[in-house]
Design a protein around this motif. Structure first.
Motif, PDB file in Angstrom:
ATOM      1  N   ARG A  30       0.838  -1.206   0.000  1.00  0.00           N
ATOM      2  CA  ARG A  30       0.000   0.000   0.000  1.00  0.00           C
ATOM      3  C   ARG A  30       0.868   1.250   0.000  1.00  0.00           C
ATOM      4  O   ARG A  30       0.611   2.199  -0.756  1.00  0.00           O
ATOM      5  CB  ARG A  30      -0.932  -0.035   1.212  1.00  0.00           C
ATOM      6  N   LEU A  31       1.914   1.253   0.800  1.00  0.00           N
ATOM      7  CA  LEU A  31       2.815   2.407   0.826  1.00  0.00           C
ATOM      8  C   LEU A  31       3.525   2.593  -0.510  1.00  0.00           C
ATOM      9  O   LEU A  31       3.785   3.718  -0.941  1.00  0.00           O
ATOM     10  CB  LEU A  31       3.839   2.266   1.955  1.00  0.00           C
ATOM     11  N   HIS A  32       3.835   1.487  -1.162  1.00  0.00           N
ATOM     12  CA  HIS A  32       4.464   1.559  -2.485  1.00  0.00           C
ATOM     13  C   HIS A  32       3.524   2.244  -3.478  1.00  0.00           C
ATOM     14  O   HIS A  32       3.956   3.099  -4.259  1.00  0.00           O
ATOM     15  CB  HIS A  32       4.842   0.155  -2.963  1.00  0.00           C
ATOM     16  N   TRP A  33       2.245   1.880  -3.477  1.00  0.00           N
ATOM     17  CA  TRP A  33       1.289   2.515  -4.375  1.00  0.00           C
ATOM     18  C   TRP A  33       1.119   3.993  -4.057  1.00  0.00           C
ATOM     19  O   TRP A  33       1.012   4.818  -4.973  1.00  0.00           O
ATOM     20  CB  TRP A  33      -0.062   1.791  -4.331  1.00  0.00           C
ATOM     21  N   VAL A  34       1.115   4.349  -2.786  1.00  0.00           N
ATOM     22  CA  VAL A  34       1.030   5.763  -2.403  1.00  0.00           C
ATOM     23  C   VAL A  34       2.220   6.530  -2.986  1.00  0.00           C
ATOM     24  O   VAL A  34       2.068   7.610  -3.560  1.00  0.00           O
ATOM     25  CB  VAL A  34       0.965   5.915  -0.868  1.00  0.00           C
ATOM     26  N   ALA A  35       3.407   5.961  -2.881  1.00  0.00           N
ATOM     27  CA  ALA A  35       4.612   6.606  -3.412  1.00  0.00           C
ATOM     28  C   ALA A  35       4.550   6.723  -4.931  1.00  0.00           C
ATOM     29  O   ALA A  35       4.952   7.753  -5.491  1.00  0.00           O
ATOM     30  CB  ALA A  35       5.861   5.830  -2.981  1.00  0.00           C
ATOM     31  N   GLU A  36       4.057   5.693  -5.601  1.00  0.00           N
ATOM     32  CA  GLU A  36       3.960   5.740  -7.067  1.00  0.00           C
ATOM     33  C   GLU A  36       2.971   6.803  -7.515  1.00  0.00           C
ATOM     34  O   GLU A  36       3.226   7.540  -8.481  1.00  0.00           O
ATOM     35  CB  GLU A  36       3.559   4.373  -7.625  1.00  0.00           C
ATOM     36  N   ILE A  37       1.841   6.906  -6.842  1.00  0.00           N
ATOM     37  CA  ILE A  37       0.864   7.946  -7.179  1.00  0.00           C
ATOM     38  C   ILE A  37       1.475   9.321  -6.958  1.00  0.00           C
ATOM     39  O   ILE A  37       1.296  10.234  -7.775  1.00  0.00           O
ATOM     40  CB  ILE A  37      -0.425   7.775  -6.346  1.00  0.00           C
ATOM     41  N   ALA A  38       2.213   9.490  -5.874  1.00  0.00           N
ATOM     42  CA  ALA A  38       2.859  10.779  -5.593  1.00  0.00           C
ATOM     43  C   ALA A  38       3.833  11.145  -6.707  1.00  0.00           C
ATOM     44  O   ALA A  38       3.899  12.309  -7.128  1.00  0.00           O
ATOM     45  CB  ALA A  38       3.570  10.729  -4.237  1.00  0.00           C
ATOM     46  N   LYS A  39       4.584  10.155  -7.213  1.00  0.00           N
ATOM     47  CA  LYS A  39       5.523  10.416  -8.313  1.00  0.00           C
ATOM     48  C   LYS A  39       4.771  10.837  -9.580  1.00  0.00           C
ATOM     49  O   LYS A  39       5.190  11.753 -10.281  1.00  0.00           O
ATOM     50  CB  LYS A  39       6.396   9.201  -8.594  1.00  0.00           C
ATOM     51  N   ILE A  40       3.669  10.175  -9.865  1.00  0.00           N
ATOM     52  CA  ILE A  40       2.861  10.536 -11.033  1.00  0.00           C
ATOM     53  C   ILE A  40       2.364  11.970 -10.888  1.00  0.00           C
ATOM     54  O   ILE A  40       2.471  12.774 -11.825  1.00  0.00           O
ATOM     55  CB  ILE A  40       1.662   9.568 -11.191  1.00  0.00           C
ATOM     56  N   ASN A  41       1.834  12.300  -9.720  1.00  0.00           N
ATOM     57  CA  ASN A  41       1.335  13.655  -9.485  1.00  0.00           C
ATOM     58  C   ASN A  41       2.438  14.691  -9.607  1.00  0.00           C
ATOM     59  O   ASN A  41       2.226  15.790 -10.141  1.00  0.00           O
ATOM     60  CB  ASN A  41       0.664  13.755  -8.115  1.00  0.00           C
ATOM     61  N   GLN A  42       3.613  14.350  -9.108  1.00  0.00           N
ATOM     62  CA  GLN A  42       4.749  15.268  -9.186  1.00  0.00           C
ATOM     63  C   GLN A  42       5.102  15.547 -10.646  1.00  0.00           C
ATOM     64  O   GLN A  42       5.311  16.697 -11.036  1.00  0.00           O
ATOM     65  CB  GLN A  42       5.940  14.662  -8.452  1.00  0.00           C
ATOM     66  N   ARG A  43       5.175  14.501 -11.457  1.00  0.00           N
ATOM     67  CA  ARG A  43       5.498  14.675 -12.875  1.00  0.00           C
ATOM     68  C   ARG A  43       4.437  15.507 -13.588  1.00  0.00           C
ATOM     69  O   ARG A  43       4.751  16.351 -14.418  1.00  0.00           O
ATOM     70  CB  ARG A  43       5.660  13.325 -13.563  1.00  0.00           C
ATOM     71  N   LEU A  44       3.183  15.262 -13.274  1.00  0.00           N
ATOM     72  CA  LEU A  44       2.096  15.994 -13.924  1.00  0.00           C
ATOM     73  C   LEU A  44       2.091  17.468 -13.534  1.00  0.00           C
ATOM     74  O   LEU A  44       1.609  18.313 -14.306  1.00  0.00           O
ATOM     75  CB  LEU A  44       0.750  15.372 -13.561  1.00  0.00           C
ATOM     76  N   ASN A  45       2.618  17.777 -12.357  1.00  0.00           N
ATOM     77  CA  ASN A  45       2.626  19.158 -11.881  1.00  0.00           C
ATOM     78  C   ASN A  45       3.913  19.911 -12.183  1.00  0.00           C
ATOM     79  O   ASN A  45       4.031  21.085 -11.821  1.00  0.00           O
ATOM     80  CB  ASN A  45       2.336  19.188 -10.379  1.00  0.00           C
ATOM     81  N   GLU A  46       4.870  19.249 -12.848  1.00  0.00           N
ATOM     82  CA  GLU A  46       6.114  19.941 -13.197  1.00  0.00           C
ATOM     83  C   GLU A  46       5.823  20.985 -14.282  1.00  0.00           C
ATOM     84  O   GLU A  46       5.042  20.727 -15.196  1.00  0.00           O
ATOM     85  CB  GLU A  46       7.143  18.931 -13.721  1.00  0.00           C
ATOM     86  N   PRO A  47       6.468  22.134 -14.161  1.00  0.00           N
ATOM     87  CA  PRO A  47       6.254  23.156 -15.189  1.00  0.00           C
ATOM     88  C   PRO A  47       6.805  22.691 -16.548  1.00  0.00           C
ATOM     89  O   PRO A  47       7.809  21.994 -16.624  1.00  0.00           O
ATOM     90  CB  PRO A  47       7.057  24.359 -14.674  1.00  0.00           C
ATOM     91  N   VAL A  48       6.088  23.051 -17.579  1.00  0.00           N
ATOM     92  CA  VAL A  48       6.504  22.710 -18.941  1.00  0.00           C
ATOM     93  C   VAL A  48       7.453  23.795 -19.425  1.00  0.00           C
ATOM     94  O   VAL A  48       7.148  24.964 -19.359  1.00  0.00           O
ATOM     95  CB  VAL A  48       5.282  22.587 -19.877  1.00  0.00           C
ATOM     96  N   SER A  49       8.615  23.378 -19.933  1.00  0.00           N
ATOM     97  CA  SER A  49       9.611  24.357 -20.394  1.00  0.00           C
ATOM     98  C   SER A  49       9.367  24.729 -21.828  1.00  0.00           C
ATOM     99  O   SER A  49       9.051  23.977 -22.667  1.00  0.00           O
ATOM    100  CB  SER A  49      11.018  23.791 -20.265  1.00  0.00           C
TER     101      SER A  49
END
Length: 54
Positions: free
Chosen positions: A35-54
């Motif tokens: 469960r903690l692994h899935w939480v971390a994976e979702i957080a990584k996905i969210n982080q990538r989606l929220n990165e500014p586009v250059s």
């Protein structure tokens, strides 16, 4: 042995259910490390989606 905080468990279940649309029952069947692994994976996905586009 210390108990895992119930409020934290609710947060994890809500987080995974919100993002992956899994039922609480499906999420609670996961082992804690999984469960903690899935939480971390979702957080990584969210982080990538929220990165500014250059």
């Amino acid at each position: 042995m210390t108990r895992y905080p119930l409020e934290r468990l609710y947060e994890e279940v809500a987080y995974i259910a919100y993002h992956f649309h899994w039922t609480p029952e499906q999420i609670l069947m996961l082992e804690h490390p999984d469960r903690l692994h899935w939480v971390a994976e979702i957080a990584k996905i969210n982080q990538r989606l929220n990165e500014p586009v250059s």
